[in-house]
Write an enzyme that holds these catalytic residues in place. Structure first.
Site, PDB file in Angstrom:
ATOM      1  N   GLY A 171       0.921  -1.172   0.056  1.00 21.96           N
ATOM      2  CA  GLY A 171      -0.058  -0.156  -0.028  1.00 21.96           C
ATOM      3  C   GLY A 171       0.828   1.126  -0.029  1.00 21.96           C
ATOM      4  O   GLY A 171       1.733   1.539   0.864  1.00 21.96           O
ATOM      5  N   ARG A 228     -15.062   2.104  12.102  1.00 22.00           N
ATOM      6  CA  ARG A 228     -14.320   1.131  11.565  1.00 22.00           C
ATOM      7  C   ARG A 228     -14.628   0.008  11.305  1.00 22.00           C
ATOM      8  O   ARG A 228     -14.315  -0.827  10.367  1.00 22.00           O
ATOM      9  CB  ARG A 228     -13.031   0.817  12.859  1.00 22.00           C
ATOM     10  CG  ARG A 228     -12.414   1.927  13.143  1.00 22.00           C
ATOM     11  CD  ARG A 228     -11.418   1.853  14.241  1.00 22.00           C
ATOM     12  NE  ARG A 228     -10.824   2.944  14.942  1.00 22.00           N
ATOM     13  CZ  ARG A 228      -9.724   3.600  14.423  1.00 22.00           C
ATOM     14  NH1 ARG A 228      -9.115   3.052  13.379  1.00 22.00           N
ATOM     15  NH2 ARG A 228      -9.336   4.570  14.943  1.00 22.00           N
ATOM     16  N   SER A 241      -4.046  -1.953   8.399  1.00 25.63           N
ATOM     17  CA  SER A 241      -5.418  -1.944   7.713  1.00 25.63           C
ATOM     18  C   SER A 241      -6.225  -1.757   8.820  1.00 25.63           C
ATOM     19  O   SER A 241      -6.256  -2.651   9.685  1.00 25.63           O
ATOM     20  CB  SER A 241      -5.363  -2.974   6.641  1.00 25.63           C
ATOM     21  OG  SER A 241      -4.460  -2.741   5.803  1.00 25.63           O
ATOM     22  N   HIS A 278      -8.540  -1.284  19.061  1.00 27.83           N
ATOM     23  CA  HIS A 278      -8.279   0.061  18.313  1.00 27.83           C
ATOM     24  C   HIS A 278      -9.691   0.475  17.938  1.00 27.83           C
ATOM     25  O   HIS A 278     -10.403   0.168  16.974  1.00 27.83           O
ATOM     26  CB  HIS A 278      -7.287  -0.143  16.971  1.00 27.83           C
ATOM     27  CG  HIS A 278      -6.781   1.066  16.349  1.00 27.83           C
ATOM     28  ND1 HIS A 278      -6.395   2.094  17.144  1.00 27.83           N
ATOM     29  CD2 HIS A 278      -6.630   1.554  15.130  1.00 27.83           C
ATOM     30  CE1 HIS A 278      -6.248   3.197  16.193  1.00 27.83           C
ATOM     31  NE2 HIS A 278      -6.444   2.698  15.163  1.00 27.83           N
TER      32      HIS A 278
END
Length: 316
Positions: A11, A92, A123, A179
């Site tokens: 990426g 998310r 990611s 997260h």
């Protein structure tokens, strides 16, 4: 001459390219930027631009870009940043169905080209994506992890330093859990120059700082409008790469696989670990207050739900 380390970054967007900058500036090894064929020119342009900075900054890392995973063969560390970016109003969880297929395809290729690599997933949604990479690669769980806790801790430390008007270097903190909105800033382990933060910031104000930390990513998304944070996430990722390649045995919060630890029972979630050449060399369990234990339980539950949703999507 000893072989230089090989770092593959999948990426070449803002997070991936900036991770390459931090890794090169620290001379951690040669960097391969990988992106899809349609964006190979962008990746090559960024790689060449960064390489031309080497005489100025003074690093010897070689920077190369490609759309072929054959060029990544034998990587020591693979960093996965690819996926759709988070947009304003998007949770998310909204990213789950979009990114799970992308991450699955990457993991299948890594399994073949770099079977001995340590993999760092960036990611989102982070904890579910790490689980998927581990599941697809079949790598030992100590060689697959996610970058989240270092970033979240950095945000917490930054906000505390801003509040007190002090150097961020004197703020030490720890965050646990998933997260996102359910992360658990461990106030009981947060100190400023060795002084407990609870002696310096009133409880109400400290709770506001905790809440701002939880929403740190969304705050930047809402300001940028067209994407998410990348300077701090990339710096946090490079810190993990350095700890692994230089076998530093750093105590850092990362999304790691926990069975018995913290009562998790088989998920990747943010915990303090010893990070070295083997990857996650051990998980450190700390005593939590009743309030922190309850928050951690809620975070584990949220991650478990997300992973179950992901498994359902992959089973279709």
């Amino acid at each position: 001459m000893p072989r230089r380390a090989k770092i593959t970054i999948v990426g070449a967007g803002n997070v991936g390219a900036t991770t390459a900058v931090w890794c090169a500036a620290r001379d951690l090894g040669d960097v391969v930027l990988v992106d899809i064929p349609e964006l190979e020119g962008v990746a090559r342009g960024k790689a060449l631009d960064l390489l031309q900075a080497s005489p100025v900054i003074g690093f010897d890392s070689k920077i190369f870009a490609t759309a072929s995973y054959q060029d990544t063969e034998g990587s020591d560390v693979v960093v996965i940043t690819a996926g759709f970016p988070r947009k304003p109003g998007m949770s998310r969880e909204d990213l789950l169905s979009a990114n799970v297929q992308i991450v699955t395809g990457i993991a299948e290729k890594i399994r073949v080209t770099s079977p001995e690599a340590v993999v760092i997933v960036v990611s989102n949604p982070l904890d579910a994506m790490v689980y998927r990479v581990w599941e697809v690669t079949g790598f030992p769980h100590h060689r697959v992890m996610g970058q989240a806790g270092i970033l979240d801790t950095a945000r917490f430390r930054t906000f505390i330093a801003m509040e007190l008007g002090i150097s961020v270097r004197d703020v030490s903190a720890m965050l646990l859990g998933g997260h996102g909105d359910t992360m658990v800033p461990v106030v009981s382990c947060t100190v400023v120059g060795g002084i407990p933060v609870t002696q310096l910031i009133p409880p109400g104000r400290l709770e506001e700082i905790v809440e701002r930390t939880r929403n740190g990513g969304a705050e930047i998304v809402n300001l940028l409008k067209t994407g998410g944070a990348y300077y701090a996430p990339a710096a946090a990722t490079a810190e993990m790469v350095e700890a692994i390649l230089r076998d530093q045995k750093r105590v850092l919060p990362v999304s790691a696989f926990c069975r018995q630890e913290y009562g998790v029972g088989g998920l990747f979630i943010g915990v303090p670990v010893v990070l070295g050449a083997k990857g996650v060399e051990r998980i450190i369990e700390i005593d939590l207050t009743p309030k922190e234990r309850a928050a951690m339980a809620r975070s584990i539950s949220a991650v478990r739900k997300l992973v179950e949703q992901m498994k359902e999507l992959c089973a279709r």
